[in-house]
Design a protein around this motif. Structure first.
Motif, mmCIF file in Angstrom:
data_model
loop_
_atom_site.group_PDB
_atom_site.id
_atom_site.type_symbol
_atom_site.label_atom_id
_atom_site.label_comp_id
_atom_site.label_asym_id
_atom_site.label_seq_id
_atom_site.Cartn_x
_atom_site.Cartn_y
_atom_site.Cartn_z
ATOM 1 N N GLY A 164 0.844 -1.191 0.000
ATOM 2 C CA GLY A 164 0.000 0.000 0.000
ATOM 3 C C GLY A 164 0.876 1.238 0.000
ATOM 4 N N ILE A 165 0.459 2.239 0.717
ATOM 5 C CA ILE A 165 1.221 3.490 0.777
ATOM 6 C C ILE A 165 2.507 3.273 1.563
ATOM 7 C CG2 ILE A 165 1.251 5.812 1.721
ATOM 8 C CD1 ILE A 165 -1.644 6.034 1.214
ATOM 9 N N LYS A 166 3.575 3.846 1.054
ATOM 10 C CA LYS A 166 4.858 3.829 1.753
ATOM 11 C C LYS A 166 5.439 5.229 1.683
ATOM 12 C CE LYS A 166 5.656 -0.884 0.293
ATOM 13 N NZ LYS A 166 6.440 -1.764 -0.559
ATOM 14 N N LEU A 167 6.206 5.583 2.691
ATOM 15 C CA LEU A 167 6.825 6.903 2.750
ATOM 16 C C LEU A 167 8.324 6.785 2.856
ATOM 17 C CD1 LEU A 167 4.604 8.870 5.294
ATOM 18 C CD2 LEU A 167 4.759 9.232 2.861
ATOM 19 N N SER A 168 8.994 7.717 2.244
ATOM 20 C CA SER A 168 10.428 7.850 2.381
ATOM 21 C C SER A 168 10.711 9.328 2.627
ATOM 22 C CB SER A 168 11.120 7.370 1.101
ATOM 23 O OG SER A 168 12.494 7.646 1.153
ATOM 24 N N GLY A 181 14.060 22.958 9.912
ATOM 25 C CA GLY A 181 13.008 22.069 10.411
ATOM 26 C C GLY A 181 12.114 21.491 9.337
ATOM 27 N N TYR A 182 12.538 21.507 8.070
ATOM 28 C CA TYR A 182 11.738 20.972 6.971
ATOM 29 C C TYR A 182 12.205 19.562 6.608
ATOM 30 C CZ TYR A 182 9.672 25.541 6.061
ATOM 31 O OH TYR A 182 8.972 26.715 6.176
ATOM 32 N N SER A 183 11.255 18.733 6.216
ATOM 33 C CA SER A 183 11.538 17.388 5.723
ATOM 34 C C SER A 183 10.728 17.174 4.444
ATOM 35 C CB SER A 183 11.149 16.339 6.759
ATOM 36 O OG SER A 183 11.322 15.032 6.239
ATOM 37 N N THR A 184 11.333 16.515 3.455
ATOM 38 C CA THR A 184 10.648 16.198 2.205
ATOM 39 C C THR A 184 10.372 14.698 2.172
ATOM 40 O OG1 THR A 184 11.722 18.020 1.060
ATOM 41 C CG2 THR A 184 10.784 16.279 -0.312
ATOM 42 N N CYS A 185 9.139 14.341 1.880
ATOM 43 C CA CYS A 185 8.722 12.941 1.848
ATOM 44 C C CYS A 185 8.221 12.576 0.456
ATOM 45 C CB CYS A 185 7.607 12.686 2.850
ATOM 46 S SG CYS A 185 8.063 13.015 4.551
ATOM 47 N N VAL A 186 8.578 11.381 0.007
ATOM 48 C CA VAL A 186 8.072 10.836 -1.247
ATOM 49 C C VAL A 186 7.083 9.735 -0.896
ATOM 50 C CG1 VAL A 186 8.669 9.597 -3.361
ATOM 51 C CG2 VAL A 186 10.196 11.379 -2.493
ATOM 52 N N VAL A 187 5.879 9.836 -1.446
ATOM 53 C CA VAL A 187 4.828 8.849 -1.205
ATOM 54 C C VAL A 187 4.830 7.874 -2.381
ATOM 55 C CG1 VAL A 187 2.364 8.480 -0.815
ATOM 56 C CG2 VAL A 187 3.456 10.570 0.024
ATOM 57 N N THR A 188 4.972 6.578 -2.095
ATOM 58 C CA THR A 188 4.917 5.555 -3.138
ATOM 59 C C THR A 188 3.709 4.665 -2.874
ATOM 60 O OG1 THR A 188 6.351 4.041 -1.910
ATOM 61 C CG2 THR A 188 7.408 5.535 -3.465
ATOM 62 N N TYR A 189 3.281 3.971 -3.915
ATOM 63 C CA TYR A 189 2.123 3.096 -3.802
ATOM 64 C C TYR A 189 2.385 1.825 -4.593
ATOM 65 C CZ TYR A 189 -2.784 2.080 -2.982
ATOM 66 O OH TYR A 189 -3.961 1.514 -2.536
ATOM 67 N N VAL A 227 -1.866 2.759 -14.143
ATOM 68 C CA VAL A 227 -0.634 2.004 -13.969
ATOM 69 C C VAL A 227 -0.790 0.974 -12.855
ATOM 70 C CG1 VAL A 227 0.821 3.875 -14.791
ATOM 71 C CG2 VAL A 227 0.327 3.705 -12.366
ATOM 72 N N THR A 228 0.047 -0.072 -12.893
ATOM 73 C CA THR A 228 0.104 -1.068 -11.825
ATOM 74 C C THR A 228 1.544 -1.202 -11.388
ATOM 75 O OG1 THR A 228 0.374 -2.875 -13.403
ATOM 76 C CG2 THR A 228 -1.881 -2.361 -12.705
ATOM 77 N N GLY A 229 1.745 -1.928 -10.305
ATOM 78 C CA GLY A 229 3.084 -2.109 -9.771
ATOM 79 C C GLY A 229 3.403 -1.036 -8.747
ATOM 80 N N GLU A 230 4.692 -0.845 -8.497
ATOM 81 C CA GLU A 230 5.113 0.133 -7.504
ATOM 82 C C GLU A 230 5.694 1.345 -8.195
ATOM 83 O OE1 GLU A 230 7.931 0.533 -3.551
ATOM 84 O OE2 GLU A 230 7.484 -1.434 -4.371
ATOM 85 N N GLU A 287 -5.675 -4.801 -10.075
ATOM 86 C CA GLU A 287 -6.373 -3.537 -9.851
ATOM 87 C C GLU A 287 -5.752 -2.464 -10.726
ATOM 88 O OE1 GLU A 287 -6.204 -2.570 -5.743
ATOM 89 O OE2 GLU A 287 -6.860 -4.541 -5.104
ATOM 90 N N SER A 288 -6.496 -1.429 -10.975
ATOM 91 C CA SER A 288 -5.991 -0.299 -11.745
ATOM 92 C C SER A 288 -6.732 0.948 -11.293
ATOM 93 C CB SER A 288 -6.215 -0.532 -13.239
ATOM 94 O OG SER A 288 -5.770 0.578 -13.969
ATOM 95 N N TYR A 289 -6.008 2.008 -11.104
ATOM 96 C CA TYR A 289 -6.611 3.256 -10.647
ATOM 97 C C TYR A 289 -6.311 4.360 -11.648
ATOM 98 C CZ TYR A 289 -6.931 0.908 -6.133
ATOM 99 O OH TYR A 289 -7.209 0.024 -5.134
#
Length: 180
Positions: free
Chosen positions: A26-30, A38-46, A101-104, A52-54
């Motif tokens: 599912g959702i993952k964060l890096s 005090g800033y952080s940048t996050c990449v959201v992956t799925y 798309v499918t996959g990660e 399934e297809s969205y």
């Protein structure tokens, strides 16, 4: 006795899992470490199952304990595009579009600023699963090891060793080496 031990060992190997997935799909964060401001940048992956297809996905970012989302951006190499985003009562909603798309892959990235509280975080949700940013200021703290369940194979091996020693002790008086 040998058949019994063989059956016991085989049944233990079938019952005890030898590998564990530490992180659900599912959702993952890096996220990056906090910078000097005090800033952080996050990449959201799925990770999307091939069955399934969205075309559109709505992702919510909830600001917790004073965290502030500074920006939400599309990633240039991603198949996903941020169509719009809005904020209401410390909850940001990002609408993303993709050609099925499918996959990660990468969904989008966001930058947030932490507050003075230790529990500052952003909760990211797709409606099914929730993950949180857990950026820790590592400048003066040792690294934290995650519990991945990797000790399970050692438990299985220990159990097998105990059974083998028990079988040896029980049958050692019946062997020819004992009579010499």
């Amino acid at each position: 006795m040998k058949k019994f031990l063989s059956l016991l060992i085989v049944s233990i190997m079938l019952i005890v899992p030898l590998s564990v997935h530490a992180e659900p799909l599912g959702i993952k964060l890096s996220c990056t470490a906090y910078d000097t401001n005090g800033y952080s940048t996050c990449v959201v992956t799925y990770d999307i199952d091939e069955r399934e297809s969205y075309d559109n996905v709505d992702i919510t970012l909830t600001e917790v304990d004073g965290a502030e989302v500074a920006s939400i951006d599309t990633i240039a190499e991603s198949d996903w595009e941020v169509l719009s985003y809005s904020e209401s009562n410390n909850v940001w909603t990002a609408v993303l579009q993709s050609p099925g798309v499918t996959g990660e892959g990468d969904l989008f990235k966001f930058t947030y600023k932490k507050s003075d509280l230790e529990t500052t975080r952003i909760d990211v949700s797709d409606g099914n699963s929730i993950v949180s940013t857990n950026v820790v200021d590592t400048s003066d703290q040792p690294s934290d090891n995650k519990d991945t369940g990797s000790a399970l194979p050692f438990v299985a091996l220990g159990t097998i060793a105990i059974i083998a020693v028990g079988a040896y002790v029980v049958t050692k008086n019946k062997t020819k080496m004992y009579k010499i």
